[in-house]
Enzyme design. Structure first.
Site, PDB file in Angstrom:
ATOM      1  CG  ASP A 305      -2.447   1.135   0.755  1.00 48.85           C
ATOM      2  OD1 ASP A 305      -2.437   2.046   0.252  1.00 48.85           O
ATOM      3  OD2 ASP A 305      -3.162   0.929   1.380  1.00 48.85           O
TER       4      ASP A 305
HETATM    5  C1  BGC Z   1      -5.166   2.689   0.135  1.00 47.30           C
HETATM    6  C2  BGC Z   1      -5.207   2.508  -0.620  1.00 47.30           C
HETATM    7  C3  BGC Z   1      -5.302   2.823  -2.370  1.00 47.30           C
HETATM    8  C4  BGC Z   1      -4.560   3.127  -2.161  1.00 47.30           C
HETATM    9  C5  BGC Z   1      -3.609   3.805  -3.639  1.00 47.30           C
HETATM   10  C6  BGC Z   1      -3.338   3.991  -0.201  1.00 47.30           C
HETATM   11  O1  BGC Z   1      -3.930   5.120   0.775  1.00 47.30           O
HETATM   12  O2  BGC Z   1      -5.393   2.457   1.342  1.00 47.30           O
HETATM   13  O3  BGC Z   1      -6.583   1.477  -0.901  1.00 47.30           O
HETATM   14  O4  BGC Z   1      -5.394   1.675  -3.080  1.00 47.30           O
HETATM   15  O5  BGC Z   1      -3.891   4.452  -1.532  1.00 47.30           O
HETATM   16  O6  BGC Z   1      -4.154   4.920  -4.328  1.00 47.30           O
END
Ligand code: BGC
Length: 764
Positions: A305
């Site tokens: 993530d």
């Molecule tokens: C979130 C994810 C997301 C990723 C990309 C993160 O902050 O936890 O769910 O897919 O960002 O945008």
């Protein structure tokens, strides 16, 4: 000769290994594998590490344009970057703008490395970062339908409209079991139940990817299941904070949804940002490599993530340097690094391989997995997803209708005293509340922007109806008074309060007062709260208006269940629309006037007290009557509404529950049947849910567990027999040695008001 012998040994070994091997989650295509090996064999270490790196669009974009900046081009070329994510200027953009930008990226990557880029986007409830796309309810609303067709359709439409942008990869489905109602990402998931999470996750995966994960066509996209796992079990209820789930419970409740979607072909997985019992998920080799890759024999790809390898070091302090965090994560099984703005990680990884702190074989394995996703998506054959003309159905009436039907099935009727609803179209309605005239609150987060705060801008909202606009179009007389509103910018909890006495005077002239309350949009840590109780301004608004003596209808529009214990008795009817998306206002208007019927049920337990947050599958000792003798060892569960509560304008009666065998053994299938009748005056859909209770077990059993569900349509007076094929093994649980076991003894199976006992005579 030596070489020949070696080959024979290798082949022999491969055959032996296959014998006991778990079948591959996704069968491989030998021709594709040969191509992957060929490319890998000519790649330099820098190129391999570049494939493993994912930057955000902002790092390579010329601001204010849809073009790659000069600096961006040199980063892509120098570091041989393999993947880019995100919308361009933090808000939704048009299909053609994405196409323009991504074509430039593809041209650079193909020219530099001969390998197409993998572009990923958070298209969460439909193509939510694309202008003009059909937006569905958020996952929580899809879950409340208890209709497995809806996640499939949502996925299918989302894939088509995403691929129209030439984006081949989405960061959805979210499979986080929401076990703490405070958690600000609850609405992104299918709720609190493992079975709903698994079944809907599989359908969403299939809708998005299509049915052949080895050859994803140009109308489908690769999924990223997220966030692996137990993210929604944060003890504090705050985003990105630790969970403390035992391996036993991880395996029994949290793993099945990921496993089921992987077995349905899911190509990628994103890791939970936080840690469990002190171990960051990003460095947990047992889970990433052991459970996922080896345990499921899965050849897909694991992505971090946002900046989470850095977080292992900077936030969690489980390594002393950033470089060590890179080593720990890659060695644990991470394949792609979402390090949005920095390429430092590339330098570290090259050094780590040269220093033998990360084996080259691990890097090769990661790159193979990344190339495989690109091949499976057909990016080597067509990195442009055809042309925009190949997507004539983008935003079509059919897509819109699907989103509208999903909204209709997602809104839950929680209370309807004395049949206050449906309202007559000639009723004089006074409408109030901060959620009454906002597209932003209907959509929630991941809605034209990360926080959804732009959704009321003309360019996004013009074609859609707020609750006020939809009611006004449907009923003869609707007066909306904005006496309490959310502040348009800034903190999502800030409210602007006006004169409630003016509203009270107006209420005295109305037939019914409808108050739309709940939450403003938010996403991730921004949505953290310290108190699950509904805001005091909103509680007071309802209390003031109840003084009018007029019937009050509450519309809850919220991403998580805010505690409303004090005002619930003041309302004759309560509807929870959750986050229904752009057609949620229209759906509500049709439901409130009785043109359509409610059919949704709560996908979570609605709490009554902030310190009594529980899920429906609690342990018996949490809810028991007074013990006899000296001490009063009672305990109680008191929710506002239980899991799966939801009313209709008609009534359903359950009768004649029966099983084809009252004694069973492991491996058996028990046929459970029940008659369901529509005993009311209007047609309706009913979600029929089958629960089981293990009466005695060596690990304290849950009070009940959902084992199957289906949704049926019944005309007034009609009866249907619903049959479930319950696998005996579905009644098993994970014991302390982490084995699935089915113990002998009695189980109660329950459906609606009915139940039967069955006896396991031979377990496993
Ligand atoms: C979130 C994810 C997301 C990723 C990309 C993160 O902050 O936890 O769910 O897919 O960002 O945008």
């Amino acid at each position: 000769m030596r070489q020949k012998l070696l080959t024979l040994i290798c082949v022999g070994f491969a055959l032996c290994a296959c014998k006991n091997e778990i079948p591959r989650a996704i069968p491989q295509d030998p021709e594709m594998e040969a191509k992957i090996e060929k490319i890998l064999s000519r790649m330099t270490l820098q190129e391999k590490v570049g494939q493993m790196t994912q930057l955000t669009s902002g790092a390579i974009l010329e601001p204010g344009t849809h073009h790659v900046s000069k600096k961006g081009e040199s980063i892509l070329r120098k570091y041989k970057i393999g993947s880019v994510l995100n919308t361009m200027e933090d808000v939704a953009d048009s299909t053609w703008a994405y196409r323009e930008f991504i074509k430039e990226i593809q041209d650079i990557c193909l020219d530099e490395m001969g390998i197409p880029c993998l572009y990923g986007l958070d298209q969460i409830h439909g193509a939510s970062y694309t202008l003009g796309a059909a937006l569905f309810p958020q996952e929580i609303g899809v879950a409340s339908s208890f209709n497995d067709e809806l996640p499939f359709v949502m996925g299918d439409v989302c894939a088509y409209e995403t691929r129209a942008c030439n984006v081949p990869w989405v960061f959805t489905p979210t499979l986080d079991l929401s076990r703490n109602q405070c958690w600000p990402r609850m609405w992104e998931s299918f709720g609190e139940d493992p079975l709903v999470q698994s079944r809907m996750g599989v359908q969403l995966t299939l809708g998005l990817q299509g049915d052949n994960p080895n050859r994803i066509d140009s109308k489908h996209v690769a999924v990223s299941l997220k966030h692996f796992f137990a993210y929604g079990a944060a003890i504090s209820g705050q985003d990105r904070t630790p969970s403390m789930v035992s391996p036993r419970e991880l395996k029994e409740k949290f793993f099945p949804a990921f496993k089921a979607s992987i077995e349905a072909g899911a190509l990628t997985i994103m890791v939970n940002s936080s840690n469990n019992d002190g171990i960051p998920f990003h460095t947990n080799k047992e889970l990433l490599t052991g459970w996922l890759k080896e345990g499921l024999n899965w050849d897909g790809m694991i992505v971090t993530d946002w900046a989470d390898i850095r977080n292992v070091y900077e936030r969690d302090h489980t390594t002393a340097t950033y470089k060590e965090a890179v080593a720990a994560s890659i060695n644990a099984g991470v394949d792609m690094i979402m390090e949005p703005y920095s390429v430092k990680v590339c330098d570290y990884l090259v050094e780590l391989v040269n220093e033998k702190k990360v084996p080259l074989s691990r890097v090769d394995d990661a790159v193979r997995r990344i190339l495989r996703v690109k091949f499976r998506l057909g990016l080597f054959d067509d990195p442009y997803s055809g042309t925009l003309e190949d997507y004539p159905e983008f935003g079509s009436e059919q897509h819109v209708q699907s989103a509208y039907r999903a909204a209709l099935e997602s809104e839950v009727l929680l209370k309807n005293e004395n049949s206050l609803l449906p309202l007559s179209k000639s009723d004089k309605i006074l409408l109030l509340g901060p959620n009454a005239n906002s597209m932003r609150t209907l959509g929630g987060g991941w809605n034209y922007s990360w926080q959804g705060e732009v959704a009321d801008r003309q360019e996004f909202a013009a074609c859609y109806n707020t609750i006020y606009e939809a009611l006004d179009a449907k009923f003869d007389s609707v007066t909306y008074l904005p006496v309490l509103e959310y502040a348009p910018y800034g903190d999502f909890q800030t409210e602007i309060r006006g004169d409630y006495s003016q509203a009270l005077r107006a209420a005295r002239k109305a037939d019914v007062v409808v108050i739309a309350i709940g939450e403003n949009s938010y996403c991730e840590t921004v949505g953290n709260i310290n108190d699950l109780t509904l805001s005091s301004n909103q509680l007071e608004l309802v209390k003031t208006l109840a003084q009018s003596g007029k019937p009050v209808v509450l519309i809850l529009n919220e991403g998580r269940p805010r505690v409303i214990r004090e005002i619930e008795p003041l309302a004759g009817a309560i509807v929870n629309v959750l986050l229904p998306g752009n057609y949620g206002g229209d759906a509500l208007a049709s439901l409130l006037c009785g043109e359509e019927n409610f059919s949704a049920k709560l996908p979570y337990t609605y709490p009554k007290y902030v310190n009594r947050l529980n899920t429906y599958d609690y342990k018996l000792c949490e809810n028991r009557a007074t013990m006899g003798g000296l001490y009063n060892y009672d305990a109680n569960i008191e929710s506002q509404w239980p899991f799966a509560h939801g009313l209709s304008y008609t009534t359903f009666e359950y009768s004649n529950m029966r099983v084809d065998k009252s004694e069973f053994s492991a491996g058996d299938i028990i046929k459970v049947s029940i008659d369901v009748s529509n005993t009311g005056k209007v047609a309706g859909k009913e979600a029929v849910l089958l629960f089981s209770s293990d009466l005695y077990a060596s690990v304290a059993p849950d009070v009940k567990r959902l084992r199957d569900y289906t949704k049926i349509y019944l005309e007034p007076g009609q009866t249907k027999t619903v049959s479930f094929d319950l696998k005996a093994d579905d009644l098993s649980f994970v014991d302390h040695s982490l084995n699935w076991v089915l113990e002998e003894g009695e189980f109660r199976l329950a459906c609606g008001s009915e139940s039967v006992l069955v006896n396991c005579i031979k377990g496993r």
